[in-house]
Scaffold this motif. Structure first.
Motif, PDB file in Angstrom:
ATOM      1  N   ILE A  32       0.994  -0.963  -0.266  1.00 30.92           N
ATOM      2  CA  ILE A  32      -0.132  -0.042  -0.022  1.00 30.92           C
ATOM      3  C   ILE A  32       0.997   1.297   0.082  1.00 30.92           C
ATOM      4  O   ILE A  32       1.702   1.340   0.800  1.00 30.92           O
ATOM      5  CB  ILE A  32      -0.943  -0.002   1.269  1.00 30.92           C
ATOM      6  N   ALA A  33       0.831   1.959  -1.022  1.00 26.41           N
ATOM      7  CA  ALA A  33       1.772   3.217  -1.134  1.00 26.41           C
ATOM      8  C   ALA A  33       0.778   4.504  -0.402  1.00 26.41           C
ATOM      9  O   ALA A  33      -0.104   4.612  -0.997  1.00 26.41           O
ATOM     10  CB  ALA A  33       2.112   3.526  -2.588  1.00 26.41           C
ATOM     11  N   LYS A  34       1.147   4.655   0.568  1.00 29.80           N
ATOM     12  CA  LYS A  34       0.416   5.896   1.232  1.00 29.80           C
ATOM     13  C   LYS A  34       0.876   7.235   1.045  1.00 29.80           C
ATOM     14  O   LYS A  34       2.296   7.469   1.216  1.00 29.80           O
ATOM     15  CB  LYS A  34       0.403   5.515   2.827  1.00 29.80           C
ATOM     16  N   PHE A  35       0.398   8.161   0.352  1.00 28.86           N
ATOM     17  CA  PHE A  35       0.963   9.340  -0.188  1.00 28.86           C
ATOM     18  C   PHE A  35       0.716  10.391   1.055  1.00 28.86           C
ATOM     19  O   PHE A  35      -0.104  10.330   2.005  1.00 28.86           O
ATOM     20  CB  PHE A  35      -0.027   9.789  -1.243  1.00 28.86           C
ATOM     21  N   PRO A  36       1.439  11.745   0.761  1.00 33.97           N
ATOM     22  CA  PRO A  36       1.104  12.821   1.727  1.00 33.97           C
ATOM     23  C   PRO A  36      -0.368  13.234   1.330  1.00 33.97           C
ATOM     24  O   PRO A  36      -0.847  12.859   0.064  1.00 33.97           O
ATOM     25  CB  PRO A  36       2.015  13.758   1.291  1.00 33.97           C
ATOM     26  N   SER A  37      -1.013  13.874   2.265  1.00 35.56           N
ATOM     27  CA  SER A  37      -2.368  14.534   1.933  1.00 35.56           C
ATOM     28  C   SER A  37      -2.297  16.005   1.657  1.00 35.56           C
ATOM     29  O   SER A  37      -1.327  16.590   2.543  1.00 35.56           O
ATOM     30  CB  SER A  37      -3.340  14.148   2.806  1.00 35.56           C
ATOM     31  N   ILE A  38      -2.983  16.498   0.786  1.00 34.09           N
ATOM     32  CA  ILE A  38      -2.837  17.986   0.563  1.00 34.09           C
ATOM     33  C   ILE A  38      -3.487  18.644   1.869  1.00 34.09           C
ATOM     34  O   ILE A  38      -2.970  19.980   2.084  1.00 34.09           O
ATOM     35  CB  ILE A  38      -3.596  18.562  -0.575  1.00 34.09           C
ATOM     36  N   ASN A  39      -4.079  17.926   2.609  1.00 32.30           N
ATOM     37  CA  ASN A  39      -4.681  18.396   4.151  1.00 32.30           C
ATOM     38  C   ASN A  39      -3.710  18.440   5.163  1.00 32.30           C
ATOM     39  O   ASN A  39      -4.054  18.741   6.454  1.00 32.30           O
ATOM     40  CB  ASN A  39      -5.909  18.046   4.387  1.00 32.30           C
ATOM     41  N   ASP A  40      -2.570  17.785   4.948  1.00 34.08           N
ATOM     42  CA  ASP A  40      -1.698  17.507   6.035  1.00 34.08           C
ATOM     43  C   ASP A  40      -1.051  18.977   6.521  1.00 34.08           C
ATOM     44  O   ASP A  40      -0.972  19.908   5.599  1.00 34.08           O
ATOM     45  CB  ASP A  40      -0.186  16.738   5.696  1.00 34.08           C
ATOM     46  N   GLU A  41      -0.545  19.242   7.947  1.00 28.94           N
ATOM     47  CA  GLU A  41      -0.540  20.532   8.178  1.00 28.94           C
ATOM     48  C   GLU A  41       0.835  21.110   8.158  1.00 28.94           C
ATOM     49  O   GLU A  41       1.208  21.887   8.174  1.00 28.94           O
ATOM     50  CB  GLU A  41      -1.046  20.621   9.821  1.00 28.94           C
ATOM     51  N   GLY A  42       1.677  20.026   7.732  1.00 33.90           N
ATOM     52  CA  GLY A  42       2.950  20.277   7.210  1.00 33.90           C
ATOM     53  C   GLY A  42       3.999  20.520   8.370  1.00 33.90           C
ATOM     54  O   GLY A  42       5.224  20.827   8.068  1.00 33.90           O
ATOM     55  N   ILE A  43       3.661  20.088   9.577  1.00 36.68           N
ATOM     56  CA  ILE A  43       4.765  20.117  10.737  1.00 36.68           C
ATOM     57  C   ILE A  43       5.781  19.250  10.534  1.00 36.68           C
ATOM     58  O   ILE A  43       6.956  19.600  10.298  1.00 36.68           O
ATOM     59  CB  ILE A  43       3.814  19.670  11.927  1.00 36.68           C
ATOM     60  N   VAL A  44       5.746  17.968   9.993  1.00 36.06           N
ATOM     61  CA  VAL A  44       6.661  16.995   9.433  1.00 36.06           C
ATOM     62  C   VAL A  44       5.874  16.391   8.232  1.00 36.06           C
ATOM     63  O   VAL A  44       4.466  16.141   8.201  1.00 36.06           O
ATOM     64  CB  VAL A  44       7.069  16.088  10.702  1.00 36.06           C
ATOM     65  N   SER A  45       6.594  15.387   8.025  1.00 38.10           N
ATOM     66  CA  SER A  45       5.980  14.425   6.696  1.00 38.10           C
ATOM     67  C   SER A  45       5.342  13.423   7.193  1.00 38.10           C
ATOM     68  O   SER A  45       5.919  12.547   7.983  1.00 38.10           O
ATOM     69  CB  SER A  45       6.991  14.023   5.749  1.00 38.10           C
TER      70      SER A  45
END
Ligand SMILES: Nc1ncnc2c1ncn2[C@@H]1O[C@H](COP(=O)(O)OP(=O)(O)OP(=O)(O)O)[C@@H](O)[C@H]1O
Ligand SMILES: [Mg+2]
Length: 419
Positions: A179-192
């Protein structure tokens, strides 16, 4: 009143093709929905038949009535797309009737070994698409989240059958299905977040947690966490890649297999420990394993440890085993005490006192439980920096995440407000 009929098919161990196992009638009354599941005579006649769920749906000729989970057996609902997959399928076909229409999509990414059709003679047809590159799939997933137009073939290639809320797809190689788990555009960006998941799973292994295997890759500047599927086996021995499936049951299914659970409502680690052994034939040592996993989740503040983030995989005949740990991601919000999705002991509080309160449900004496907590805390304290450094985190990131690894609070007497 309206009704729907769904035929459940199963890929038996080592089988390339599914066989019809039984029929589910879902009847909607104005007062609620009731399901009725009946195994097919031909399936019951097979020597290698396995129950879809040995507790809720034991092999037998009687019809089973289901009144919880919208009339669906948990074992069937586990095959259904969740928030992410529903979003993708809705983009392909428009909004559908949940859950039956989503189950009928038969996407190869779905959990476990089931497939569905509308008739005993109608073989399930798997959704398929041509292969795309990871950058294309990543961009497509972003397009779904951002509501941009995405080619329907690319949407199918995202494998919307896989559950969960975060963007993902499935990738098969000679080592397995991932399962390739992507970043979400809704991630807050504190860390990946994908990198945080990978690093935490690595730390879990060091703490003696049997986790699904993970690896991290950077695809066009974006982190992707690959998690190896434990419900798929890739066999290259014949010279051509073959993928086999293993049945999977979530903790939700274990809980709801007991009709009395409806009135309890909140799952707990202790209940999962007891029932997985007494009812699903999990080896007794796995109760200790689940305890260790619970302590680790508390220690790394993974409070999103809900009933779909634990499960069992099929072992043999009617017996299952605890699936490797997956979806362990620290919650970055700072609280003195985190409250977990499953009850830890007497409550959901992530404290030492609460971790010790119900140790006997896991077959552990108070002192043994205390030793596990001390061991995990010391392995984390001595190793998290190295593990996270190896996983690509730098000094700047360390400052943002170090609070995750502070000692587990002793009890709830301290303030509950954030710091
Ligand atoms: N390694 C694995 N092998 C097989 N199935 C898995 C594995 N990891 C996850 N799954 C299945 O896929 C589902 C979604 O995966 P996961 O929980 O990692 O995604 P998520 O989007 O982060 O979830 P959530 O909605 O809990 O945040 C799980 O609920 C489980 O059914
Ligand atoms: Mg999850």
């Amino acid at each position: 009143m309206s009704s729907e009929i769904l035929f459940a098919w199963i890929y038996l161990p080592q089988a390339h093709e599914p066989v019809v196992a039984g029929r589910l009638d879902v009847i909607r009354y104005s007062t609620g929905t009731v399901g009725q599941f009946t195994y097919g005579k031909s399936y019951l006649g097979r020597a290698d038949a396995i129950p879809l769920d040995p507790v809720a749906l034991p092999l037998g000729t009687s019809a089973v009535n289901l009144v919880t989970l919208n009339g669906l057996p948990g074992s069937i609902l586990d095959s259904c797309s969740d928030k992410w997959g529903i979003k993708v399928i809705d983009r392909i076909e428009g909004t559908k009737e949940y859950p039956v229409c989503y189950l009928l999509m038969n996407d190869p990414g779905r959990a476990g070994a089931l497939a569905f059709s509308t008739g005993a003679e109608i073989k399930p047809v798997e959704l398929h698409s041509r292969e795309f590159t990871l950058p294309e799939l990543l961009l497509a997933a972003e397009g779904v989240e951002a509501n941009r137009h995405v080619d329907p073939e690319l949407l199918r290639a995202l494998h919307p059958g896989t559950g969960g809320a975060r963007p993902k797809c499935n990738i098969t190689d000679d080592d397995g299905v991932w399962i390739a788990k992507f970043p979400s555009i809704n991630d807050e960006g504190i860390v990946s977040i994908p990198r945080l998941e990978h690093a935490t799973m690595q730390l879990g292994q060091l703490c003696g947690i049997r986790t699904a295997m993970t690896r991290i890759e950077n695809i066009g500047g974006k982190d992707v966490c690959f998690v190896k599927r434990f419900d798929r086996i890739v066999d290259n021995r014949s010279g051509k890649r073959e993928v086999f499936r293993k049945a999977f049951l979530s903790a939700r299914t274990v809980f709801y297999a007991d009709p009395a659970f409806q009135s309890v409502g909140t799952g707990s680690y202790g209940r999962l420990a007891r029932w997985m052994q007494q009812r699903y034939g999990c080896p007794s040592g796995q109760r200790h394993e689940l305890y260790r996993r619970m302590v680790f989740n508390v220690a790394v503040r993974n409070s999103d440890d809900h009933e779909l983030n634990h499960g069992l995989v099929h072992r043999a005949k009617e017996n299952f085993e605890l699936a490797p740990a997956f979806d362990i991601v620290p919650v970055l919000t700072r609280h003195k005490v985190h409250h977990h999705a499953l009850l830890i002991g007497n409550s959901a509080a992530g404290t030492v006192e609460n971790l010790l309160s119900n140790a006997n449900a896991f077959g552990l004496e108070h002192d043994e439980a205390g030793a596990i907590i001390a061991d995990i805390e010391s392995v984390i304290e001595n190793n998290w920096r190295d593990v996270f450094y190896e996983a690509g985190f730098g000094d700047e990131d360390f400052r943002k995440i170090e609070n995750i690894f502070s000692p587990i609070p002793q009890d709830e007497s301290i303030s509950r407000t954030g710091i």
